[in-house]
Scaffold this motif. Structure first.
Motif, PDB file in Angstrom:
ATOM      1  N   GLU A 146      -1.889   6.288  -1.634  1.00  0.00           N
ATOM      2  CA  GLU A 146      -3.188   5.577  -0.997  1.00  0.00           C
ATOM      3  C   GLU A 146      -3.562   5.727   0.500  1.00  0.00           C
ATOM      4  OE1 GLU A 146      -3.018   2.030  -4.374  1.00  0.00           O
ATOM      5  OE2 GLU A 146      -1.753   1.880  -2.566  1.00  0.00           O
ATOM      6  N   LEU A 202     -12.291  -0.189   1.821  1.00  0.00           N
ATOM      7  CA  LEU A 202     -12.152   0.373   3.268  1.00  0.00           C
ATOM      8  C   LEU A 202     -12.798   1.426   3.664  1.00  0.00           C
ATOM      9  CD1 LEU A 202     -10.532  -0.550   5.886  1.00  0.00           C
ATOM     10  CD2 LEU A 202      -8.757   1.039   5.211  1.00  0.00           C
ATOM     11  N   TRP A 214      -5.711  -3.499   8.039  1.00  0.00           N
ATOM     12  CA  TRP A 214      -6.693  -3.885   7.093  1.00  0.00           C
ATOM     13  C   TRP A 214      -6.443  -4.316   5.826  1.00  0.00           C
ATOM     14  CZ3 TRP A 214     -11.723  -5.182   7.642  1.00  0.00           C
ATOM     15  CH2 TRP A 214     -12.410  -4.948   8.739  1.00  0.00           C
ATOM     16  N   TYR A 215      -5.337  -3.555   5.091  1.00  0.00           N
ATOM     17  CA  TYR A 215      -4.799  -3.941   3.858  1.00  0.00           C
ATOM     18  C   TYR A 215      -4.211  -5.251   3.683  1.00  0.00           C
ATOM     19  CZ  TYR A 215      -2.135  -3.755  -0.498  1.00  0.00           C
ATOM     20  OH  TYR A 215      -1.675  -3.933  -1.656  1.00  0.00           O
ATOM     21  N   ASP A 216      -3.309  -5.605   4.935  1.00  0.00           N
ATOM     22  CA  ASP A 216      -2.873  -6.993   4.871  1.00  0.00           C
ATOM     23  C   ASP A 216      -3.806  -8.134   5.069  1.00  0.00           C
ATOM     24  OD1 ASP A 216      -0.411  -5.843   5.091  1.00  0.00           O
ATOM     25  OD2 ASP A 216      -0.134  -6.154   7.219  1.00  0.00           O
ATOM     26  N   GLY A 235      -6.033  -8.323  -4.974  1.00  0.00           N
ATOM     27  CA  GLY A 235      -6.223  -6.895  -4.661  1.00  0.00           C
ATOM     28  C   GLY A 235      -7.714  -6.408  -5.020  1.00  0.00           C
ATOM     29  N   GLN A 270      -5.484  -8.476   1.476  1.00  0.00           N
ATOM     30  CA  GLN A 270      -4.701  -9.195   0.775  1.00  0.00           C
ATOM     31  C   GLN A 270      -4.623 -10.423   0.878  1.00  0.00           C
ATOM     32  OE1 GLN A 270      -3.867  -6.568  -1.709  1.00  0.00           O
ATOM     33  NE2 GLN A 270      -2.220  -7.924  -2.013  1.00  0.00           N
ATOM     34  N   LEU A 308       0.897  -1.299   0.186  1.00  0.00           N
ATOM     35  CA  LEU A 308       0.134   0.108   0.181  1.00  0.00           C
ATOM     36  C   LEU A 308       0.942   1.077   0.109  1.00  0.00           C
ATOM     37  CD1 LEU A 308      -2.962   0.890   0.242  1.00  0.00           C
ATOM     38  CD2 LEU A 308      -2.683   0.823   2.849  1.00  0.00           C
ATOM     39  N   ILE A 328      -5.275   1.046   8.973  1.00  0.00           N
ATOM     40  CA  ILE A 328      -5.299   0.673   7.411  1.00  0.00           C
ATOM     41  C   ILE A 328      -4.539  -0.039   7.029  1.00  0.00           C
ATOM     42  CG2 ILE A 328      -4.858   2.111   5.368  1.00  0.00           C
ATOM     43  CD1 ILE A 328      -5.610   4.728   6.856  1.00  0.00           C
ATOM     44  N   ARG A 329      -3.063  -0.083   7.314  1.00  0.00           N
ATOM     45  CA  ARG A 329      -2.213  -1.149   6.955  1.00  0.00           C
ATOM     46  C   ARG A 329      -2.431  -2.462   7.531  1.00  0.00           C
ATOM     47  NH1 ARG A 329       1.455   1.532   4.075  1.00  0.00           N
ATOM     48  NH2 ARG A 329       1.982   3.584   4.514  1.00  0.00           N
ATOM     49  N   PHE A 345      -9.435  -2.177  -2.684  1.00  0.00           N
ATOM     50  CA  PHE A 345      -9.117  -1.900  -1.196  1.00  0.00           C
ATOM     51  C   PHE A 345      -9.666  -0.651  -0.600  1.00  0.00           C
ATOM     52  CE2 PHE A 345      -6.295  -0.450   2.136  1.00  0.00           C
ATOM     53  CZ  PHE A 345      -6.977  -1.266   3.189  1.00  0.00           C
TER      54      PHE A 345
END
Length: 188
Positions: A11, A85, A29-31, A40, A34, A7, A26-27, A81
């Motif tokens: 973004e 989110l 949630w991104y993990d 993605g 993924q 990310l 945020i990070r 993503f």
């Protein structure tokens, strides 16, 4: 091949501006996103599968169709993503105005900035099918057991000026004053 890119900072800044999350959340949630969606993108079928895990007795297909159309802002047939989110952050926000504005958009199926009675019927029906329960409209001063009567009663309460459709302002005002109504509509 799966898109395992990181990310980027742009973004993250976008999500920070458009949500109530902090960078660490945020990070995280991104993990997780993924892992669930390695390419993605979240497609409609995956969204349905995710909802089926939480709503085992119900049928989430119709609701997921409505939800998908609302979240897929760019209309490309997948939820990226950032779209995911930002929508999640609003749905779970501690700010009731933000949640109600988002709920209004869910009900406004034709995107004309008003909720029509038929739109309310479709969304409420999809919500109750998803949770696998019969519709029951229990307001502070009355109880409706018939689906059509219940939706009509809810619609009439929300249509403050009785013009046959509900504006965002009417929706928010009444949902805040009548907590039982938000509960009935499954947004409170």
């Amino acid at each position: 091949m799966a898109d395992k890119r990181l990310l980027n900072d742009e973004e993250v800044r976008y999500i920070l501006r458009n949500s109530f999350l902090v960078e660490e959340e945020i990070r995280q949630w991104y993990d997780t996103f993924q892992v669930d969606c390695p390419d993605g993108r979240l497609d409609k079928q995956k969204l349905i599968e995710m909802h089926k895990k939480f709503y085992k007795r119900g049928s989430p297909e119709d609701f997921c169709e409505l939800l998908f159309k609302l979240i897929d802002k760019d209309g490309n047939g997948t939820i990226e993503f950032m779209e995911y989110l930002v929508a999640f952050a609003i749905m779970t926000s501690s700010d009731p105005n933000e949640r109600l504005k988002w709920a209004f958009k869910l009900f406004d199926l034709n995107r004309n900035n008003f909720i029509e009675k038929s739109e309310m019927v479709n969304v409420v029906k999809a919500l109750y099918e998803m949770i696998g329960r019969e519709c029951s409209f229990d307001f502070e001063d009355e109880t409706e057991t018939d689906f059509e009567s219940g939706v009509k009663s809810a619609f009439d309460r929300l249509d403050i000026n009785h013009d046959g459709h509900i504006s965002e302002e009417e929706f928010i005002e009444v949902c805040k004053k009548v907590p039982g109504l938000a509960k009935v509509l499954r947004i409170g």
